[in-house]
Design a protein around this motif. Structure first.
Motif, PDB file in Angstrom:
ATOM      1  N   GLY A  77      -0.506  35.724  18.023  1.00  0.00           N
ATOM      2  CA  GLY A  77       0.709  35.205  17.408  1.00  0.00           C
ATOM      3  C   GLY A  77       0.479  34.252  16.256  1.00  0.00           C
ATOM      4  O   GLY A  77       1.405  33.924  15.512  1.00  0.00           O
ATOM      5  N   GLY A  78      -0.745  33.772  16.057  1.00  0.00           N
ATOM      6  CA  GLY A  78      -1.050  32.834  14.991  1.00  0.00           C
ATOM      7  C   GLY A  78      -2.515  32.462  15.018  1.00  0.00           C
ATOM      8  O   GLY A  78      -3.297  33.003  15.812  1.00  0.00           O
ATOM      9  N   PRO A  79      -2.944  31.526  14.149  1.00  0.00           N
ATOM     10  CA  PRO A  79      -4.346  31.132  14.130  1.00  0.00           C
ATOM     11  C   PRO A  79      -4.760  30.433  15.423  1.00  0.00           C
ATOM     12  O   PRO A  79      -3.933  29.862  16.125  1.00  0.00           O
ATOM     13  N   GLY A  80      -6.048  30.503  15.711  1.00  0.00           N
ATOM     14  CA  GLY A  80      -6.560  29.850  16.906  1.00  0.00           C
ATOM     15  C   GLY A  80      -6.848  30.824  18.029  1.00  0.00           C
ATOM     16  O   GLY A  80      -6.679  32.044  17.902  1.00  0.00           O
ATOM     17  N   MET A  81      -7.265  30.282  19.148  1.00  0.00           N
ATOM     18  CA  MET A  81      -7.599  31.087  20.317  1.00  0.00           C
ATOM     19  C   MET A  81      -6.349  31.745  20.892  1.00  0.00           C
ATOM     20  O   MET A  81      -5.261  31.171  20.858  1.00  0.00           O
ATOM     21  N   ILE A 117       0.313  34.608  21.842  1.00  0.00           N
ATOM     22  CA  ILE A 117       0.544  36.050  21.706  1.00  0.00           C
ATOM     23  C   ILE A 117       1.908  36.261  21.055  1.00  0.00           C
ATOM     24  O   ILE A 117       2.896  35.623  21.435  1.00  0.00           O
ATOM     25  N   ALA A 118       1.981  37.167  20.073  1.00  0.00           N
ATOM     26  CA  ALA A 118       3.226  37.427  19.351  1.00  0.00           C
ATOM     27  C   ALA A 118       4.316  37.903  20.295  1.00  0.00           C
ATOM     28  O   ALA A 118       4.142  38.894  21.007  1.00  0.00           O
ATOM     29  N   GLY A 119       5.461  37.189  20.306  1.00  0.00           N
ATOM     30  CA  GLY A 119       6.614  37.573  21.104  1.00  0.00           C
ATOM     31  C   GLY A 119       6.493  37.278  22.582  1.00  0.00           C
ATOM     32  O   GLY A 119       7.379  37.665  23.351  1.00  0.00           O
ATOM     33  N   VAL A 120       5.414  36.608  23.016  1.00  0.00           N
ATOM     34  CA  VAL A 120       5.194  36.312  24.428  1.00  0.00           C
ATOM     35  C   VAL A 120       4.976  34.803  24.597  1.00  0.00           C
ATOM     36  O   VAL A 120       4.118  34.234  23.923  1.00  0.00           O
ATOM     37  N   PRO A 121       5.742  34.145  25.461  1.00  0.00           N
ATOM     38  CA  PRO A 121       5.555  32.698  25.648  1.00  0.00           C
ATOM     39  C   PRO A 121       4.232  32.380  26.326  1.00  0.00           C
ATOM     40  O   PRO A 121       3.715  33.176  27.117  1.00  0.00           O
ATOM     41  N   ASN A 122       3.682  31.211  25.989  1.00  0.00           N
ATOM     42  CA  ASN A 122       2.468  30.750  26.670  1.00  0.00           C
ATOM     43  C   ASN A 122       2.801  30.493  28.135  1.00  0.00           C
ATOM     44  O   ASN A 122       3.752  29.771  28.454  1.00  0.00           O
ATOM     45  N   LYS A 123       2.014  31.072  29.022  1.00  0.00           N
ATOM     46  CA  LYS A 123       2.345  30.944  30.439  1.00  0.00           C
ATOM     47  C   LYS A 123       1.127  31.235  31.300  1.00  0.00           C
ATOM     48  O   LYS A 123       0.331  32.126  30.998  1.00  0.00           O
ATOM     49  N   SER A 285       8.877  48.748  14.943  1.00  0.00           N
ATOM     50  CA  SER A 285       9.290  47.475  14.372  1.00  0.00           C
ATOM     51  C   SER A 285       8.689  47.318  12.977  1.00  0.00           C
ATOM     52  O   SER A 285       7.494  47.562  12.766  1.00  0.00           O
ATOM     53  N   GLN A 286       9.508  46.897  11.995  1.00  0.00           N
ATOM     54  CA  GLN A 286       9.044  46.763  10.618  1.00  0.00           C
ATOM     55  C   GLN A 286       7.900  45.771  10.491  1.00  0.00           C
ATOM     56  O   GLN A 286       7.034  45.901   9.622  1.00  0.00           O
ATOM     57  N   ALA A 287       7.859  44.780  11.360  1.00  0.00           N
ATOM     58  CA  ALA A 287       6.816  43.761  11.287  1.00  0.00           C
ATOM     59  C   ALA A 287       5.431  44.324  11.604  1.00  0.00           C
ATOM     60  O   ALA A 287       4.415  43.786  11.132  1.00  0.00           O
ATOM     61  N   PHE A 288       5.383  45.420  12.394  1.00  0.00           N
ATOM     62  CA  PHE A 288       4.088  45.955  12.808  1.00  0.00           C
ATOM     63  C   PHE A 288       3.955  47.446  12.505  1.00  0.00           C
ATOM     64  O   PHE A 288       3.078  48.101  13.050  1.00  0.00           O
ATOM     65  N   ALA A 289       4.798  47.979  11.644  1.00  0.00           N
ATOM     66  CA  ALA A 289       4.814  49.421  11.386  1.00  0.00           C
ATOM     67  C   ALA A 289       3.528  49.919  10.750  1.00  0.00           C
ATOM     68  O   ALA A 289       3.198  51.103  10.862  1.00  0.00           O
TER      69      ALA A 289
END
Length: 311
Positions: A77-81, A117-123, A285-289
């Motif tokens: 979902g972004g930079p880092g581990m 993770i993209a679209g998934v909350p940290n849990k 999805s356009q973001a990941f097409a």
């Protein structure tokens, strides 16, 4: 970024899989014509991996099964581990009222660790997650004259956690399978195919929102006897995800492949391990097409471990 050029269209895979099974069936006919027609002594119920066999137990038999499916690796979902791991073990008890019909109630648990993770909350959690009842009826049993089996299976499932995001919810799903398997070479080679429709309705806790989705998939495998107790083979699965419980709007697809190992621990006990990795996939999805894999609806890697004992 341009999309990779594929050597074939993904929608052709289910047809290719069925064609491969048909060719294997032709080999079976030739083998029988050559004089190989020994009785089938192998129980296919737990022989395959993510694909399931048509056999049920004998009348009055009982079985305890632990079945765990793990999903690993999704889009960062972004930079880092980052990391994604989720497992759903089910502990079930199977009873067989007749030779052709089995009932298998089970308790489901949930363990996950997700971060960045993209679209998934940290849990991070481990919890009791609900229950299921698997109902299976075998319409046709393999025999010397017709060495193939046909069965229909329905498994209503109630869960307390959504399978991808791990959010609290009331989730109702119904895994429905049409199963066919065949003895291709007597006492040596077996094949199985499943057509699976899995609708789901989730009511998110707190938000009051309702999410409806469904999956349609085709899986197939061929298993060879290596020793008296060890079986190995490849497995191929093609999955399609939809918005809506009735395949309303296509969201994306993925194709998985990997090996399956089945070990007959004893006359009454077994262990089956199956691994599958996503070979190709597409997210609408356009973001990941433009990405090579579908990591929104599916994980990159799947692992299934199933062991049990009957009595």
């Amino acid at each position: 970024m341009s999309r990779p050029v594929l050597p074939y269209h993904p929608r052709s895979l289910p047809r290719a899989l069925l064609f491969a099974i048909a060719l294997a069936g032709a080999g079976m006919v030739e083998a029988r014509a050559a004089g190989g027609d020994a009785p089938d002594t192998v129980d296919t119920e737990n022989l395959f991996g993510f694909t399931e066999g048509t056999d049920t137990g004998k009348k009055g038999e009982q079985e305890i099964v632990v079945d765990a499916i793990g999903r690993f690796s999704k889009r960062r979902g972004g930079p880092g581990m980052s990391g994604y791991g989720a497992a759903e073990p089910i502990v079930s008890y199977q009873i067989d009222p007749t030779d052709e019909f089995s009932i298998e109630p089970g308790l489901q648990f949930e363990a996950r660790d997700t971060r960045n993770i993209a679209g998934v909350p940290n849990k991070r959690l481990g919890t009791f997650n609900g229950g299921s009842v698997e109902l299976k009826y075998q319409f046709h049993t393999r025999s010397d004259d017709a060495p193939f089996g046909i069965a229909l299976q329905a498994e209503p499932l109630f869960s307390r956690v959504t399978p991808i995001e791990g959010q609290g919810a009331d989730v109702f799903s119904m895994d429905t399978r049409l199963m066919v398997d065949a003895r291709l070479i007597p006492d040596r080679l077996w094949a199985g195919v499943n057509l699976i429709y899995d609708p789901s309705v989730a009511r998110l806790k707190g938000a009051g929102e309702t999410d409806r989705s469904s999956n349609l998939s085709l899986s197939g495998t061929v298993m060879a006897r290596i020793t008296d107790t060890l079986f190995l083979g490849p497995e191929l699965r093609a999955l399609r995800a939809y918005d809506g419980a009735f395949l309303n709007r296509f969201l994306g697809h993925a194709v998985f492949a990997g090996p399956v190992l089945h070990y007959q621990v004893s006359k009454k006990g077994f262990l089956t391990v199956a691994y599958a990795t996503q070979l190709i996939g597409h997210d609408r999805s356009q973001a990941f097409a433009d990405r090579a894999f579908n990591l929104t609806q599916f994980a990159r890697h799947n692992l299934r471990i199933r062991f049990g004992i009957d009595f």
